[in-house]
Motif scaffolding. Structure first.
Motif, mmCIF file in Angstrom:
data_model
loop_
_atom_site.group_PDB
_atom_site.id
_atom_site.type_symbol
_atom_site.label_atom_id
_atom_site.label_comp_id
_atom_site.label_asym_id
_atom_site.label_seq_id
_atom_site.Cartn_x
_atom_site.Cartn_y
_atom_site.Cartn_z
ATOM 1 N N GLY A 38 54.259 1.163 47.935
ATOM 2 C CA GLY A 38 54.241 2.433 48.657
ATOM 3 C C GLY A 38 53.986 3.632 47.767
ATOM 4 N N LEU A 39 53.145 3.473 46.771
ATOM 5 C CA LEU A 39 52.871 4.564 45.830
ATOM 6 C C LEU A 39 52.100 5.695 46.499
ATOM 7 C CD1 LEU A 39 51.781 2.376 42.790
ATOM 8 C CD2 LEU A 39 53.932 3.627 43.027
ATOM 9 N N ARG A 40 52.411 6.907 46.061
ATOM 10 C CA ARG A 40 51.701 8.080 46.563
ATOM 11 C C ARG A 40 50.719 8.588 45.522
ATOM 12 N NH1 ARG A 40 56.559 11.683 49.368
ATOM 13 N NH2 ARG A 40 57.222 10.097 50.885
ATOM 14 N N GLN A 41 49.770 9.374 45.982
ATOM 15 C CA GLN A 41 48.836 10.025 45.070
ATOM 16 C C GLN A 41 49.617 10.851 44.051
ATOM 17 O OE1 GLN A 41 45.016 10.099 45.408
ATOM 18 N NE2 GLN A 41 45.748 8.160 46.225
ATOM 19 N N ALA A 43 51.455 9.595 41.631
ATOM 20 C CA ALA A 43 52.615 8.865 41.110
ATOM 21 C C ALA A 43 52.335 8.331 39.705
ATOM 22 C CB ALA A 43 52.982 7.716 42.046
ATOM 23 N N ALA A 62 45.866 3.388 44.187
ATOM 24 C CA ALA A 62 47.054 3.847 44.907
ATOM 25 C C ALA A 62 47.505 5.228 44.470
ATOM 26 C CB ALA A 62 48.192 2.848 44.733
ATOM 27 N N VAL A 63 47.446 5.511 43.170
ATOM 28 C CA VAL A 63 47.965 6.791 42.668
ATOM 29 C C VAL A 63 46.885 7.858 42.546
ATOM 30 C CG1 VAL A 63 49.785 5.575 41.430
ATOM 31 C CG2 VAL A 63 47.713 6.245 40.196
ATOM 32 N N GLY A 67 47.245 10.581 39.245
ATOM 33 C CA GLY A 67 48.381 9.754 38.863
ATOM 34 C C GLY A 67 48.251 9.207 37.452
ATOM 35 N N ASP A 109 57.650 6.616 38.329
ATOM 36 C CA ASP A 109 58.026 6.431 39.728
ATOM 37 C C ASP A 109 58.134 4.962 40.105
ATOM 38 O OD1 ASP A 109 57.889 9.278 40.661
ATOM 39 O OD2 ASP A 109 55.814 9.050 39.981
#
Length: 202
Positions: A38-41, A43, A62-63, A67, A109
């Motif tokens: 569930g990584l966010r931009q 991260a 993902a990041v 990131g 994170d």
């Protein structure tokens, strides 16, 4: 695994050149495991024991460009294979022991660790080191592209009651190392345990 780093490096070093070709169909499983984080931009994530860097492209996706993706491994030949595959474009590669990471406390994170747990010389202490570098509420994914039974069959062995990745063993191990297990899947096609970094000040 032994505390002797030379043994680990020799074991993986001789396998590095053809590692990816031995497991050519693992890509979708890696992508699904990374998605489960569930990584966010933006991260900041560590691939602990990154090997040839197969998780680095989905982690970067993902990041996003803002990131941070770091791949850490103890074996030079594995990191060289990652460079040959151009996966160093997706993350910064570090030749280091995940038991003593050159990273600031609470600076990440998330941690992604594929096939790592069985090779840790001191699992409780080493998982505690991974917890050190992750902020409270951050996440850990312990992953393998096939389940415990399938892996044991591939290696010509049986699963023993004290298997490190058994839920009954892994859950208290994580709890004693600063993590709270939130999900556990052990299927033929994948092994994935997710955990959240506990807040030691709470």
């Amino acid at each position: 695994m032994s505390n002797d780093h030379t043994h680990v490096q020799e074991f993986f070093g001789v396998r590095a050149a053809d590692w990816d070709s031995r497991f050519p169909d693992d890509g979708p499983a890696y992508a699904a495991a990374v998605a489960a984080l569930g990584l966010r931009q933006g991260a900041r994530v560590l691939d602990a024991g990154c090997g040839t860097g197969r998780a680095l492209p989905p982690l970067r996706a993902a990041v996003g460009p803002s990131g941070l993706v770091v791949g850490a491994d103890l074996t030079p030949a594995m990191l060289q294979a990652a460079v040959r595959a151009a996966r160093d474009r997706d993350g910064q590669l570090l030749l280091t022991d995940v038991a003593a990471l050159p990273l600031r406390s609470r600076s990440l994170d998330a941690v992604f660790a594929a096939g790592l747990v069985a090779h840790l010389p001191d699992p409780a202490e080493n998982l505690r080191e991974l917890a050190r570098v992750v902020r409270p509420g951050g996440v850990l994914a312990l992953f393998h592209p096939i389940g415990r039974a399938a892996l044991a069959a591939r290696q010509g062995r049986r699963i023993t009651p004290d298997d490190l990745r058994a839920e009954s063993t892994l859950r208290p191990l994580l709890a004693g190392s600063g993590w709270r297990m939130t999900s556990y899947v052990d299927e033929n096609a994948r092994f994935l345990a997710l955990a959240v970094r506990e807040d030691p000040t709470a």
